[in-house]
Design an enzyme around this catalytic site. Structure first.
Site, PDB file in Angstrom:
ATOM      1  CD  GLU A  81      -3.521  -5.833   4.261  1.00  0.00           C
ATOM      2  OE1 GLU A  81      -4.343  -5.002   4.713  1.00  0.00           O
ATOM      3  OE2 GLU A  81      -2.286  -5.670   4.309  1.00  0.00           O
ATOM      4  CD  GLU A  85      -2.977  -0.968   2.346  1.00  0.00           C
ATOM      5  OE1 GLU A  85      -2.836  -0.060   3.191  1.00  0.00           O
ATOM      6  OE2 GLU A  85      -3.952  -1.736   2.327  1.00  0.00           O
TER       7      GLU A  85
HETATM    8  C1  GBH Z   1      -4.362  -2.142   5.683  1.00  0.00           C
HETATM    9  O1  GBH Z   1      -4.526  -0.793   5.405  1.00  0.00           O
HETATM   10  C2  GBH Z   1      -2.956  -2.400   6.145  1.00  0.00           C
HETATM   11  O2  GBH Z   1      -2.180  -2.959   5.105  1.00  0.00           O
HETATM   12  C3  GBH Z   1      -2.873  -3.242   7.378  1.00  0.00           C
HETATM   13  O3  GBH Z   1      -1.591  -3.181   7.890  1.00  0.00           O
HETATM   14  C4  GBH Z   1      -3.937  -2.810   8.350  1.00  0.00           C
HETATM   15  O4  GBH Z   1      -3.808  -3.420   9.597  1.00  0.00           O
HETATM   16  C5  GBH Z   1      -5.273  -3.117   7.755  1.00  0.00           C
HETATM   17  O5  GBH Z   1      -5.405  -2.554   6.500  1.00  0.00           O
HETATM   18  C6  GBH Z   1      -6.453  -2.668   8.609  1.00  0.00           C
HETATM   19  O6  GBH Z   1      -6.491  -1.282   8.748  1.00  0.00           O
HETATM   20  O7  GBH Z   1      -7.614   8.558   7.244  1.00  0.00           O
HETATM   21  O8  GBH Z   1      -7.627   7.702   9.484  1.00  0.00           O
HETATM   22  O9  GBH Z   1      -9.633   7.638   8.177  1.00  0.00           O
HETATM   23  C7  GBH Z   1      -5.849  -0.400   5.120  1.00  0.00           C
HETATM   24  C8  GBH Z   1      -5.952   0.860   4.324  1.00  0.00           C
HETATM   25  C9  GBH Z   1      -6.129   3.161   4.189  1.00  0.00           C
HETATM   26  C10 GBH Z   1      -7.144   2.053   6.038  1.00  0.00           C
HETATM   27  C11 GBH Z   1      -6.379   4.475   4.852  1.00  0.00           C
HETATM   28  C12 GBH Z   1      -7.387   3.409   6.713  1.00  0.00           C
HETATM   29  C13 GBH Z   1      -7.940   5.742   6.164  1.00  0.00           C
HETATM   30  C14 GBH Z   1      -7.739   5.970   7.641  1.00  0.00           C
HETATM   31  N1  GBH Z   1      -6.050   2.059   5.129  1.00  0.00           N
HETATM   32  N2  GBH Z   1      -7.568   4.422   5.693  1.00  0.00           N
HETATM   33  S1  GBH Z   1      -8.195   7.577   8.155  1.00  0.00           S
END
Ligand code: GBH
Length: 442
Positions: A353, A172
């Site tokens: 994922e 990511e």
């Molecule tokens: C994934 O990211 C990760 O690869 C993994 O490590 C993680 O544990 C899992 O998902 C669960 O979160 O701006 O604060 O509202 C997920 C993609 C993209 C999720 C950005 C949160 C916005 C958070 N992320 N998204 S926020």
């Protein structure tokens, strides 16, 4: 006798790679053991106010010490594939130079243990934990960081390449750009959109250089990037919403997909970068082609759709979860997968994922419903011709959920917050039956 699918069951292709995912900093712990150097996440999580509850990954799920127990749990569920990440600063405490043999040994134990249990290892080289020593030299803001990464990658290909057949370069890059460098919610905690885009370019360059290094290593196997993709929809039928959705789609998806899979940045995304933006100077002749060094597969991570209004804002149209950003829309996975096939042909895809946090602890029926619905969408995509080879639940274990610390529990296996004892949740039992049947019963 093995369980079989009943009427209405959806059978997956033979050999489908049923899996689960974790990442190093989120599960390993042993942060200062056997010569591991610190990463930006060690630094960040030890600063006050960065992580909910002041949590950090010093112990995490203690996977470093419980690796054999975890391997046996994977086997008990029947996993065919396990996707983990290598802690760069565990194997190279300074980010470069001589390998730390004790750190590398951990990954030999893990990979040998997987192979002994008939589970295919899928190794991610970078899941956000940049070595602090390299951050001190400018990290991803520096073009050199791409070379440091490619050198590290090559050392891993030589060290583990006879055992690991599937490699993922970056996890990511978008999240690093958005949370690490724009909102500052993740390490290294920067808040500068201009710098973020430069870091994003260097991350993509690192991906391409690592793919080249893999080819040069002569090791057999496959390599690709893990991109989190969100289908972007206009929130209403207005022309304004359609236009804004296009811009958001460029920034969320195309800006990563196009360079990685076609060796070019989207013209509209480039044009949207203001004159004098540092990313324009960062992108040198030949970079896009390097980034587009042909991959063998695309790893897709799907969580949520994005709805865009005519003013460029966001709308929420579906129920969310404890993670407020996780709007539940299983058909978004179908849309993402079929779009890749439409735009990029039949490159092999694996979902690396997908999952949700549940507050229901061991009786996580909400997670079961979530996984079942997303698997039904994946099945529909396969039926539509998508070359989907596997699916990995996020996550195998309850773990350190970044800025949310241990407050969100994403595992199909419960990890006791105090003792770190493991117990399979209802979802793990359910998943075991899915794998045994090679399909779901919607
Ligand atoms: C994934 O990211 C990760 O690869 C993994 O490590 C993680 O544990 C899992 O998902 C669960 O979160 O701006 O604060 O509202 C997920 C993609 C993209 C999720 C950005 C949160 C916005 C958070 N992320 N998204 S926020």
């Amino acid at each position: 006798p093995p369980p079989t699918l009943g009427p209405g069951g959806l059978a997956f292709p033979e050999g489908f790679a049923w899996g689960a995912s974790t990442s190093a900093y989120q599960v390993e712990g042993a942060a200062a053991e056997d010569g591991r150097g610190p990463s930006v996440w060690d630094t960040f999580s030890h600063q006050s106010g960065r992580v909910r509850g002041g949590d950090n990954g010093d112990v995490a799920a203690d996977h470093y010490h419980r690796v054999y127990e975890d391997l046996d749990l994977m086997k008990s569920i029947g996993l065919k594939s396990y996707r983990f990440s290598i802690s760069w600063s565990r194997v190279l405490p300074e980010g470069r130079g001589a390998l730390n043999a004790k750190g590398l040994d951990f990954y030999h134990r893990l990979v040998d243990g997987l192979l002994a249990r008939g589970i295919t290892p899928v190794a991610t080289l970078f899941h956000w934990d940049t070595p602090q020593a390299l951050q001190d030299k400018g990290g991803w803001e520096q073009r050199d960081c791409a070379q440091w990464f490619a050198d590290y990658a090559l050392q891993m290909f030589y060290s583990l390449g006879d055992k690991v057949g599937t490699w993922l370069t970056l996890n990511e890059p978008k999240t690093v750009v958005q949370l690490g460098y724009t909102s500052g919610i993740h390490a290294p905690g920067k808040r500068d959109k201009r710098v973020a885009n430069v870091a994003g370019h260097h991350l993509l360059l690192a991906h391409g250089m690592a793919v080249k290094a893999f080819r040069a290593s002569g090791k057999r196997g496959r390599i690709g990037a893990a991109l989190n993709l969100s289908p972007v929809y206009p929130a209403d039928s207005s022309a304004g919403a359609a236009k804004q959705a296009g811009l958001v789609d460029d920034d969320e998806n195309q800006r990563y997909l196009e360079p990685v899979l076609r060796g070019r940045y989207p013209a509209a995304w480039l044009a949207a970068q203001p004159a004098g933006a540092p990313v324009r100077a960062a992108i040198r002749d030949g970079d896009a082609a390097t980034i587009g060094e042909p991959s063998d597969l695309l790893a897709v991570q799907y969580y949520n759709p994005i709805y865009v209004t005519a003013s460029g804002g966001r709308a929420v149209k579906h129920p969310t979860t404890q993670a407020t950003w996780l709007e539940v829309y299983p058909d978004g996975l179908f849309d993402v997968l079929t779009r890749i096939r439409r735009d990029y042909g039949d490159i092999p895809i694996t979902v690396t994922e997908n999952g949700m946090p549940s507050t229901s602890d061991e009786q996580d029926d909400d997670r079961i419903a979530f996984l079942r619905d997303h698997l039904a969408a994946a099945h529909k995509a396969i039926a539509a011709g998508v070359r989907l080879e596997g699916y990995h639940v996020w996550s195998l274990l309850d773990n350190f959920e970044w800025a949310e610390g241990y407050s969100q529990r994403w595992g199909i296996i419960r990890v006791d917050p105090k003792t770190r004892d493991r117990r399979r949740k209802a979802s793990a039992e359910w998943y075991r039956d899915v794998i045994a049947r090679n399909g779901i019963q919607p």
